[in-house]
Each structure stands twice: as C-alpha cells, then as structure tokens.
Design a protein around this motif. Structure first.
Motif, mmCIF file in Angstrom:
data_model
loop_
_atom_site.group_PDB
_atom_site.id
_atom_site.type_symbol
_atom_site.label_atom_id
_atom_site.label_comp_id
_atom_site.label_asym_id
_atom_site.label_seq_id
_atom_site.Cartn_x
_atom_site.Cartn_y
_atom_site.Cartn_z
ATOM 1 N N GLU A 142 14.488 26.138 -19.399
ATOM 2 C CA GLU A 142 14.840 27.301 -20.005
ATOM 3 C C GLU A 142 14.977 28.697 -19.562
ATOM 4 O O GLU A 142 13.927 29.305 -19.521
ATOM 5 N N LEU A 196 11.097 21.578 -19.635
ATOM 6 C CA LEU A 196 12.206 21.893 -20.694
ATOM 7 C C LEU A 196 11.780 23.326 -20.735
ATOM 8 O O LEU A 196 12.608 24.337 -20.808
ATOM 9 N N SER A 245 20.282 17.175 -20.087
ATOM 10 C CA SER A 245 21.271 18.350 -20.401
ATOM 11 C C SER A 245 21.203 19.428 -19.876
ATOM 12 O O SER A 245 21.863 20.437 -19.672
ATOM 13 N N ARG A 246 19.897 19.760 -19.109
ATOM 14 C CA ARG A 246 19.492 20.894 -18.357
ATOM 15 C C ARG A 246 19.734 20.670 -16.933
ATOM 16 O O ARG A 246 19.321 21.505 -16.002
#
Length: 316
Positions: free
Chosen positions: A171, A167, A210-211
């Motif tokens: 990001e 994550l 979701s990424r």
C-alpha cells in the motif's frame, strides 16, 4: 530510508543490528529506469514467447522515465505458471534487464513471515523487515524483492499472515512511512520493487491479488527451444563465472535428446536446465553426456536411444 532515528537498543546484539541500519538516516540513491527498448531486447532474447505479457512492464518503465525523480519502479508483479516453466529465470531476467539488485525470499519456508515482517526487539533473532534489510545490503532505495512460491507460504496462525504483511508493504501510503518492528522507527520502503511467483492463484486472497499485476507464464513453444538452450547456456556460464564460449560444444545427439524430450512434453524448462548443466559437466570430464542426461529427463519419453522408436515401451 529511515525517517527518524531509531531508539538505542538495550541488548548488544540488537544494538549491532540497529546500528547497521543507521546508514539509512542518510539519503540512499535510487537507480533510474532503463530504456524500455533495452529491457524489451533482454527479455525478448531469453523469453521471446512472453512479448505480449511483458508489455505492461515496459509501459510502467516508459511512464517512470517521464517523472522528475526518475526512479525505477516496477508494478508489483505476480508471475503465475506451472512448476518448472521458468518463473524464477524470468524474475532474474526482469531484475537484470532493469539493472536492479535482486534479493530473494522463499515463501514456503516456515520462517518466511518472520523474514518478511522482521522481528521486534526482545525476541530472539531480532531483525528489520525484508525491505529494510534489502535497502541496507544493496545500498539502493529500489532493489527487487523476489518472493518465490507465494502460494505456498505458511497459513498456520502461529507464523502470522504473509498476505497481511504484504498488504501493508504494498500500500503506497503505508509504505512511505512503514513502522519497522525492530528499528522502532518509520522507514520509507515505497521505492522497493516486488516480484512474486506462484504455481496457482488458489489460496491467495483477493485483497492481495488486487494489488498485484498478474502475469501468466506459459511454457515455451517448441520453436523457442534453440533460443531457450542458448539462454540457459549463458546462465550456466554466468553461474560459474565463465564466458559462454568456454563451455564445451553440445553434441548433435545431446541437443536432439533435449529437443525430443521437450517436444514430447516430458521435460520442463527446469529439467532442460538440469540436463544441460549435467551435459556440460560430463563433456568437461571427457565423458559421454547422454547417459546422465537420460537419468534426468523422464524415462517415459526420453530414456531411449535417440533416433530409434520406443518399441519395448510401445508394446507395454
């Protein structure tokens, strides 16, 4: 790229590791995005049944070519499909089609989280995180990190959280100034490309999913077999550093056996690749390729004489 000089390490081994990465203080070249049509042709030849699934990737390449920096950046991909359907081959095909050097990590390994996140100084085996090592070893800002079987990554708290590490790396804001635990300095890893594979989405947290752009890899249809075998032949030739035409010609009966096992659903692409490689090896020795091929393909469908009914099996 390193955004600041890392502090000097106290231990000799750690100092050598850090010094190897000081090259990242200088600008590191980024590979430019290829023509989307070029990538579409390469993927279409090896995976013609994946045309629609590949469209988002082509859209991103076309968009990247509009930017002034013109850096080949792919969406973070997660290829999901049954074991043996060709996810790893598709990863390699995407990287090669885009002209990007791949670096592979195996998520089921107990050391995966450490390999991914890196190890801080003072720990045994101190090393930078995987994106930094990939940039340093390939010499480009935007290599492809391939994470095999992400759904099987360790979940034991002793190994840390693979999802938590990913994550932060995925990001964009964090990736532009990622603090590497070994270098103790910020690094820009935002241009690194990511492709992960999984047999299932179960167990993968929603925040991570979701990424990722999720691409479902379907098994190839029966009418794609000839092209699939040709692509596998090319892969085998490349693996032994040979020209495809130098491999022995596959006898009709051997191809028929592969087709029968494939259409029966008993052989996955991985099984076909193994059987095909074995057949070429047997032919190179002047041997009949059918017996070793039958040992690889599932007996319930393929271990019988090609062209003859399975009378003995049918009576059981």
């Amino acid at each position: 790229m390193l955004l600041a000089a890392p502090p000097v390490a106290a231990e000799d081994v750690e100092r050598a590791v850090v010094d190897q990465c000081r090259v990242l203080l200088s600008p590191v070249a980024a590979l430019q995005p290829p023509e989307p049509a070029q990538v579409a042709a390469a993927l279409g030849q090896a995976f013609p049944w994946m045309d629609q699934a590949a469209r988002p990737l082509l859209h991103e390449l076309a968009l990247a070519r509009l930017g002034e920096a013109a850096v080949c950046r792919l969406p973070a991909l997660l290829l999901v499909g049954q074991p043996g359907v060709g996810k790893s081959r598709l990863c390699r095909a995407v990287a090669e089609g885009c002209g990007l050097p791949p670096v592979r990590l195996s998520a089921p390994d107990s050391s995966f989280v450490t390999e991914l996140a890196g190890n801080g100084r003072g720990w045994r085996g101190a090393r930078p995180c995987a994106p930094v090592r990939a940039i340093a070893t390939t010499g480009v800002r935007n290599p492809v990190l391939i994470l095999d079987d992400l759904d099987r990554a360790p979940t034991d708290d002793r190994y840390g959280s693979a999802a938590g590490v990913l994550l932060a790396m995925l990001e964009p804001e964090t990736a532009r100034c990622y603090l590497d635990p070994c270098l103790s300095a910020p690094v820009d890893i935002s241009a690194v490309n990511w492709i992960a594979t999984a047999n299932s989405l179960a167990g993968l947290p929603d925040a991570l999913l979701s990424r990722l752009l999720i691409v479902k890899v379907a098994p190839p249809p029966a009418d794609a077999l000839d092209g699939l075998l040709d692509a596998m032949r090319d892969d085998i030739a490349a693996d032994i550093d040979a020209v495809p035409d130098t491999l022995p010609a596959l006898p009709h009966q051997a191809r028929k056996l592969l087709r029968l096992a494939f259409t029966n659903g008993s052989a996955r692409p991985r099984d076909l690749h193994h059987a095909l490689r074995t057949a070429f090896g047997a032919l190179a020795l002047g041997e009949d390729p059918l017996p070793p091929m039958r040992l690889i393909l599932k007996p319930s469908h393929a271990a019988f004489e090609v062209g003859f009914p399975r009378r003995a099996q049918e009576r059981r």
